[in-house]
Design a protein around this motif. Sequence first.
Motif, PDB file in Angstrom:
ATOM      1  N   ASP A 229       0.816  -1.368  -0.234  1.00 14.75           N
ATOM      2  CA  ASP A 229       0.479   0.479   0.111  1.00 14.75           C
ATOM      3  C   ASP A 229       1.012   1.256  -0.115  1.00 14.75           C
ATOM      4  N   PRO A 230       1.836   1.272  -0.717  1.00 16.95           N
ATOM      5  CA  PRO A 230       2.728   2.792  -1.065  1.00 16.95           C
ATOM      6  C   PRO A 230       1.469   3.797  -1.413  1.00 16.95           C
ATOM      7  N   GLN A 231       1.890   5.223  -0.774  1.00 13.19           N
ATOM      8  CA  GLN A 231       1.350   6.057  -0.938  1.00 13.19           C
ATOM      9  C   GLN A 231       2.168   7.194  -1.708  1.00 13.19           C
ATOM     10  N   PRO A 232       1.629   8.013  -2.090  1.00  7.79           N
ATOM     11  CA  PRO A 232       2.442   9.633  -2.710  1.00  7.79           C
ATOM     12  C   PRO A 232       2.936   9.965  -2.071  1.00  7.79           C
ATOM     13  N   GLY A 233       3.869  10.533  -2.132  1.00 11.56           N
ATOM     14  CA  GLY A 233       5.030  11.472  -1.725  1.00 11.56           C
ATOM     15  C   GLY A 233       5.294  10.560  -0.317  1.00 11.56           C
ATOM     16  N   GLU A 234       5.371   9.299  -0.910  1.00 11.81           N
ATOM     17  CA  GLU A 234       6.140   7.897   0.204  1.00 11.81           C
ATOM     18  C   GLU A 234       7.794   7.866  -0.559  1.00 11.81           C
ATOM     19  N   ARG A 235       8.847   7.147   0.340  1.00 14.45           N
ATOM     20  CA  ARG A 235      10.198   6.780   0.533  1.00 14.45           C
ATOM     21  C   ARG A 235       9.952   5.267   0.434  1.00 14.45           C
ATOM     22  N   ILE A 236      10.116   4.487  -0.007  1.00 15.69           N
ATOM     23  CA  ILE A 236       9.938   3.298   0.156  1.00 15.69           C
ATOM     24  C   ILE A 236      11.202   2.458  -0.423  1.00 15.69           C
ATOM     25  N   LEU A 237      11.687   1.881  -0.340  1.00 16.39           N
ATOM     26  CA  LEU A 237      12.644   0.915  -0.350  1.00 16.39           C
ATOM     27  C   LEU A 237      12.050  -0.544  -1.453  1.00 16.39           C
ATOM     28  N   ASP A 238      12.391  -1.111  -1.920  1.00 22.10           N
ATOM     29  CA  ASP A 238      12.376  -2.556  -2.854  1.00 22.10           C
ATOM     30  C   ASP A 238      13.772  -2.785  -3.002  1.00 22.10           C
ATOM     31  N   MET A 239      13.527  -3.760  -1.553  1.00 20.44           N
ATOM     32  CA  MET A 239      15.240  -4.811  -1.888  1.00 20.44           C
ATOM     33  C   MET A 239      15.634  -5.335  -2.828  1.00 20.44           C
ATOM     34  N   CYS A 240      15.296  -5.993  -3.282  1.00 19.93           N
ATOM     35  CA  CYS A 240      14.899  -7.389  -4.392  1.00 19.93           C
ATOM     36  C   CYS A 240      14.451  -7.161  -5.086  1.00 19.93           C
ATOM     37  N   ALA A 241      14.462  -6.112  -6.694  1.00 20.58           N
ATOM     38  CA  ALA A 241      13.157  -5.628  -6.985  1.00 20.58           C
ATOM     39  C   ALA A 241      13.097  -6.088  -8.432  1.00 20.58           C
ATOM     40  N   ALA A 242      14.249  -7.095  -8.915  1.00 20.38           N
ATOM     41  CA  ALA A 242      14.080  -7.283 -10.750  1.00 20.38           C
ATOM     42  C   ALA A 242      13.455  -8.218 -11.047  1.00 20.38           C
ATOM     43  N   PRO A 243      13.030  -8.295 -12.153  1.00 20.04           N
ATOM     44  CA  PRO A 243      12.795  -7.755 -13.419  1.00 20.04           C
ATOM     45  C   PRO A 243      12.388  -6.387 -13.159  1.00 20.04           C
ATOM     46  N   ILE A 309      22.730   4.692   3.191  1.00 22.33           N
ATOM     47  CA  ILE A 309      21.380   4.963   3.641  1.00 22.33           C
ATOM     48  C   ILE A 309      21.091   4.892   5.183  1.00 22.33           C
ATOM     49  N   PRO A 310      20.293   6.393   5.291  1.00 18.95           N
ATOM     50  CA  PRO A 310      20.784   6.365   6.686  1.00 18.95           C
ATOM     51  C   PRO A 310      19.225   5.568   7.549  1.00 18.95           C
ATOM     52  N   THR A 311      19.735   5.668   8.676  1.00 22.46           N
ATOM     53  CA  THR A 311      18.639   4.066   9.595  1.00 22.46           C
ATOM     54  C   THR A 311      17.249   4.994   9.036  1.00 22.46           C
ATOM     55  N   GLU A 312      17.006   3.998   9.484  1.00 23.19           N
ATOM     56  CA  GLU A 312      15.168   3.828   9.700  1.00 23.19           C
ATOM     57  C   GLU A 312      14.334   5.535   8.869  1.00 23.19           C
ATOM     58  N   TYR A 313      15.133   4.963   7.669  1.00 24.05           N
ATOM     59  CA  TYR A 313      14.884   6.076   6.369  1.00 24.05           C
ATOM     60  C   TYR A 313      13.736   6.199   5.437  1.00 24.05           C
ATOM     61  N   PHE A 314      12.826   3.940   5.493  1.00 21.63           N
ATOM     62  CA  PHE A 314      12.348   4.595   4.870  1.00 21.63           C
ATOM     63  C   PHE A 314      10.323   3.982   5.115  1.00 21.63           C
ATOM     64  N   ASP A 315       9.704   4.467   4.426  1.00 20.94           N
ATOM     65  CA  ASP A 315       7.840   4.517   5.205  1.00 20.94           C
ATOM     66  C   ASP A 315       7.792   2.951   5.016  1.00 20.94           C
ATOM     67  N   ARG A 316       8.251   2.460   3.875  1.00 17.49           N
ATOM     68  CA  ARG A 316       8.086   1.178   3.391  1.00 17.49           C
ATOM     69  C   ARG A 316       8.691   0.338   2.998  1.00 17.49           C
ATOM     70  N   VAL A 317       9.243  -0.624   3.224  1.00 16.27           N
ATOM     71  CA  VAL A 317       9.884  -1.827   2.895  1.00 16.27           C
ATOM     72  C   VAL A 317       9.338  -3.094   1.904  1.00 16.27           C
ATOM     73  N   LEU A 318       9.556  -3.276   0.566  1.00 20.84           N
ATOM     74  CA  LEU A 318       9.686  -4.294   0.637  1.00 20.84           C
ATOM     75  C   LEU A 318      10.411  -5.870  -0.134  1.00 20.84           C
ATOM     76  N   LEU A 319       9.722  -6.769   0.841  1.00 20.51           N
ATOM     77  CA  LEU A 319      11.045  -7.472   0.512  1.00 20.51           C
ATOM     78  C   LEU A 319      10.495  -8.796   0.152  1.00 20.51           C
ATOM     79  N   ASP A 320      11.062  -8.411  -0.910  1.00 16.44           N
ATOM     80  CA  ASP A 320      10.877  -9.463  -1.882  1.00 16.44           C
ATOM     81  C   ASP A 320      11.576 -10.970  -2.430  1.00 16.44           C
ATOM     82  N   VAL A 321      12.210 -11.804  -0.989  1.00 15.66           N
ATOM     83  CA  VAL A 321      13.752 -12.360  -1.050  1.00 15.66           C
ATOM     84  C   VAL A 321      13.303 -13.147  -2.097  1.00 15.66           C
ATOM     85  N   PRO A 322      15.101 -13.504  -2.360  1.00 17.20           N
ATOM     86  CA  PRO A 322      15.452 -14.756  -3.025  1.00 17.20           C
ATOM     87  C   PRO A 322      14.765 -15.835  -2.402  1.00 17.20           C
ATOM     88  N   CYS A 323      14.521 -16.865  -2.889  1.00 16.57           N
ATOM     89  CA  CYS A 323      13.664 -18.269  -2.714  1.00 16.57           C
ATOM     90  C   CYS A 323      14.229 -19.279  -3.169  1.00 16.57           C
TER      91      CYS A 323
END
Length: 452
Positions: A229-243, A309-323
């Motif tokens: 549920d990312p919102q406009p204006g937020e800071r989001i990290l997608d840690m394992c993003a490809a493709p 990257i500063p600690t505690e920087y992101f509003d949301r993190v997506l961790l779609d891990v290698p599995c």
Amino acid sequence: MEKPQVELREDVRSYLEASFLAETEDEDKCRQDFNGLMETLASPPMYTTLRLNTLKLSREEIKDIISEDLRMVYKNRNWDPPQIFLHPSLEDVLVIENRGPKQLKQMEKEVVIDHNCGMAVLRGADIFVQGIIGAPANMMSGDMVSVYIDLDGKCLKGDMQPMGGSKFHVGNGVAQFSRDNIFKTKPTPSGVGILMSEPLYEAPCLSDLRPDLILAQNLPSIICTHVLDPQPGERILDMCAAPGGKTTHIASKMKNKGEVVAIDRSDQKVDKIQANLDRWGLTCVTCHACDALKIPIVPAGGSVNFPEIPTEYFDRVLLDVPCSALGQRPSLKNQITLNSLKSYSGYQRKFIRKAVQLLRPGGVLVYSTCTVTLEENEKQVIWVLENFPDLQLTAQVPHLGSHGRQCSGLSKNLQQLLQMFDPSCDESHDSMAVYDKDTIGFFIAKFTKIKS
Ligand code: SAH
């Protein structure tokens, strides 16, 4: 006819089965369910889902364009037009119903392809020249041929004899080049080598459709970003993003406003993310090729100065891990070794530690996998709750899949907060729409970092 099951190494299969059996009182039922799962994984989902670029056109407009294009594609192949509909509860999803398995005639000429190419064919792809391993000496352009997957991986590039060993018939198609053209001409021709006119499963071939308007994505992957549920204006990290399937979704949901950081481990992988972003005109994402586990974390306060990257920087993190990716469908043969299978859970925990450090108090962490093992899913959640007291398991919206599985250490209440897509699960699913159920295997957990 007996349905095929995904073929795993014997020790891997026993390990998986034992791991499920350890969490149940009803062993017979569990064994039966396990066999059902292995069968389901061998077949493709009977629905293709497309995510729509609703920043560009309305969903109805895109549906009209794609429906018209597909009608032409199906007509050219002499197939009945497909059933196409907008998903009733996801605003950016178009669903196409596939058909099969069909009765196939056996042609005299046999073309051989590898397992990965075969899996794409079962989901609607044609066969590109590079995907062809073997073809008979007398194959000419325009010939109708039967296409087989070489399940043992023994066929060598350029083989001419009909293949021995175990093989799987994925359909019949029309050769676009002669054998000599494919294997002897330099440079090798490119493009479609076999047009699949009679595939085992009729599913849309998406390569010629509008890449600026649609992106083929499995339904649970789409739901995963809605849960974030990312919102406009937020800071989001997608840690394992490809493709970048989920990255483009994040940026679209943010209406291209805000700061998205997308990471994957090589330039090649990051180029794929960027290409997907470019196709949809999304500019609020910066992509970085690096090992996400090695990101230097600096004191809070500043902005991202990559790689720092500063600690505690992101509003949301997506961790779609290698599995271990055992939920991927279809899969007829999976060569994963037991050591590799067992290595994932420890590796994933390293990502979780990093993600928690980068998430601000009050922020959201979504952890997801496309696999079915308890070790990488439910047991990982138990570990998180034991090791990070500031993370709280949170209800998911939308919740269209089933719940987490029974697992010692996970209460019924917590199980219900987890979203599991298990296409073979037959319990409590009567209310589920078949297109929400017949998906790849997938797992989603959502956590909120509580403010201390
Ligand atoms: N989220 C993607 C799919 C991710 S699959 C999508 O929806 O399209 C998992 C990804 O993790 C792979 O692309 C793999 O390259 C990446 N990966 C594995 N180890 C990594 C690491 N140490 N750092 C960053 N990415 C990593």
